[in-house]
Design a protein around this motif. Structure first.
Motif, PDB file in Angstrom:
ATOM      1  N   CYS A   1       1.121  -1.012   0.034  1.00 46.63           N
ATOM      2  CA  CYS A   1      -0.020   0.128  -0.090  1.00 46.63           C
ATOM      3  C   CYS A   1       0.813   1.236  -0.086  1.00 46.63           C
ATOM      4  O   CYS A   1       1.945   1.389   0.850  1.00 46.63           O
ATOM      5  CB  CYS A   1      -0.746   0.114   1.241  1.00 46.63           C
ATOM      6  SG  CYS A   1      -1.913   1.587   1.266  1.00 46.63           S
TER       7      CYS A   1
ATOM      8  N   GLU B   1      -0.125   4.245  -0.147  1.00 50.76           N
ATOM      9  CA  GLU B   1      -0.710   5.756   0.171  1.00 50.76           C
ATOM     10  C   GLU B   1      -0.970   5.637   1.695  1.00 50.76           C
ATOM     11  O   GLU B   1      -1.509   4.642   2.170  1.00 50.76           O
ATOM     12  CB  GLU B   1      -2.226   5.935  -0.198  1.00 50.76           C
ATOM     13  CG  GLU B   1      -2.933   7.150  -0.088  1.00 50.76           C
ATOM     14  CD  GLU B   1      -2.163   8.319  -0.859  1.00 50.76           C
ATOM     15  OE1 GLU B   1      -2.029   8.369  -1.761  1.00 50.76           O
ATOM     16  OE2 GLU B   1      -1.778   9.278   0.080  1.00 50.76           O
TER      17      GLU B   1
ATOM     18  N   CYS C   1      -2.420   5.303   5.165  1.00 54.29           N
ATOM     19  CA  CYS C   1      -3.720   5.395   5.499  1.00 54.29           C
ATOM     20  C   CYS C   1      -4.021   5.107   7.053  1.00 54.29           C
ATOM     21  O   CYS C   1      -5.135   4.869   7.305  1.00 54.29           O
ATOM     22  CB  CYS C   1      -4.119   3.970   4.545  1.00 54.29           C
ATOM     23  SG  CYS C   1      -3.292   2.344   5.015  1.00 54.29           S
TER      24      CYS C   1
ATOM     25  N   HIS D   1      -0.513   1.090   8.308  1.00 55.77           N
ATOM     26  CA  HIS D   1      -0.199   1.419   6.834  1.00 55.77           C
ATOM     27  C   HIS D   1       1.262   0.588   6.570  1.00 55.77           C
ATOM     28  O   HIS D   1       1.180  -0.270   5.322  1.00 55.77           O
ATOM     29  CB  HIS D   1       0.097   2.528   6.463  1.00 55.77           C
ATOM     30  CG  HIS D   1       0.897   3.027   5.249  1.00 55.77           C
ATOM     31  ND1 HIS D   1       0.186   2.843   4.264  1.00 55.77           N
ATOM     32  CD2 HIS D   1       1.949   3.494   4.866  1.00 55.77           C
ATOM     33  CE1 HIS D   1       0.988   3.160   3.143  1.00 55.77           C
ATOM     34  NE2 HIS D   1       2.189   3.596   3.588  1.00 55.77           N
TER      35      HIS D   1
HETATM   36 CU   LIG Z   1      -3.532   1.467   2.870  1.00 56.40          CU
END
Ligand SMILES: [Cu+2]
Ligand code: HEC
Length: 318
Positions: free
Chosen positions: A184, A186, A188, A192
């Motif tokens: 991932c 971005e 988050c 994350h």
């Molecule tokens: Cu994420």
């Protein structure tokens, strides 16, 4: 989740494992080396002129040249040609990366804090593990259940935001029969950095077997407790539940079976087969006191045999 680090293909880049990786890298290297040449070509003369033509005394003449039309035209035209050239280099790769071939295998992809779920054309589901056949275009139709996430597989050179409330797509064709990592990319939330998945690339025949039986190449069916142990890792229970008594996001699994648990509504419950089943299918029905109600439901994501296997496994974690 623990994954092997991605292998480097060169000093700058991970290995190339998709059909578009080469073209993306070529564009990148062109920009990179142009930058190096221009930077050195500008900075070295600049430093030299600063030294060579430094005004040393008040008597040193100040140049009366105000401009040079020839020079100005040259340094406008040459970079313009370079930038236009780069546009076409980029456009060609970008078109390929944007438009998935018509025969692409479509895999529905859902991102949520902090896991990835993949639903295959025949209804199979895998969590934190994307299984794809080698040599076949794969198109992911992605959305997010909560916040902005982003899909990134460095070895494939593909990256695409995953957005709540809308679909985004990305496609690739894997060229190497080798596992790699999906990140991932971005930010988050607190989990994350754990939001990774394994990408398993296999021969088409092995992929078909996996679709039918859930067995990976070379795998035999496992006894329930061992299957449960595997699911604990592959279905990302391990991101929230420890085995050693420590508290992560959820209660530890150490000694969970038979334990009496305080529920947030003031009642208490003894952890047995039915309670574990309910925790998996309707996690928010009984929320353990002192913990946030963040466990995702596994309804539709676990087969009956998987649930049995997880129960059998939890009995063994003491
Ligand atoms: Cu994420
Ligand atoms: C995103 C974090 C998260 C993931 C992933 C997760 N859980 Fe949970 N789980 C929790 C939290 C938080 C609780 C406590 C609150 C509650 O009861 O909902 C919990 C509660 C439970 C309970 C009740 C435990 C008890 O002590 O009463 C069981 C059983 C359970 N989870 C099993 C699993 C299994 C099996 C998986 C993987 C298939 C899993 N969980 C995945 C966060 C998670």
């Amino acid at each position: 989740m623990r994954l092997d680090p991605i292998e480097l293909g060169s000093f700058w880049m991970p290995k190339q494992s998709s059909t578009i990786a080469q073209e993306i890298d070529t564009a990148w290297y062109i920009v990179y080396w142009l930058d190096v040449v221009m930077f050195v070509g500008l900075m070295v003369p600049l430093a030299y002129f600063m030294y060579r033509y430094k005004r040393r005394t008040a008597k040193d003449k100040v140049s009366d040249v105000t401009h040079s039309t020839t020079l100005e035209i040259t340094w406008t035209i040459i970079p313009s040609i370079m930038v236009i050239g780069l546009f076409f280099v980029g456009l060609s790769g970008w078109m390929k990366a944007m438009v998935a071939p018509g025969n692409a295998l479509e895999i529905r992809t859902t991102a949520e804090m902090y896991m990835w779920t993949f639903t295959y054309p025949n209804g199979n589901v895998s969590v934190n593990e994307l299984v794809v056949p080698k040599g076949q275009p794969v198109k992911l139709i992605m959305s997010s259940k909560d916040v902005l996430h982003s899909f990134f597989v460095p070895e494939f050179r593909v990256k695409q935001d995953v957005v709540p409330g809308t679909y985004t797509t990305v496609w690739f064709e894997a060229t190497e029969n080798r596992d790699t990592i999906l990140f991932c990319t971005e930010y988050c939330g607190v989990g994350h950095s754990d939001m990774m998945a394994r990408v398993r690339v296999m021969e088409k025949a092995d992929y078909d077997t996996w679709q039918e039986t859930g067995l990976m190449p070379g795998e035999k069916p496992l006894p329930p407790a061992e299957l449960g142990k595997k699911l604990y890792a592959t279905r990302s229970c391990n991101t929230c539940h420890s085995l050693d008594g420590s508290r992560i996001q959820g209660p530890t699994f150490k000694g969970v079976f038979g334990r009496t648990e305080q529920i947030a509504d003031g009642t208490s419950v003894k952890v047995d087969e039915n309670y574990i089943r309910e925790s998996l299918l309707e996690p928010n029905k009984k929320v353990v006191s002192g913990y946030p109600a963040v466990m995702p439901t596994y309804k539709g994501l676990l087969k009956e045999t998987d649930i049995d296997a997880l129960i059998a496994y939890l009995k063994t974690v003491q």
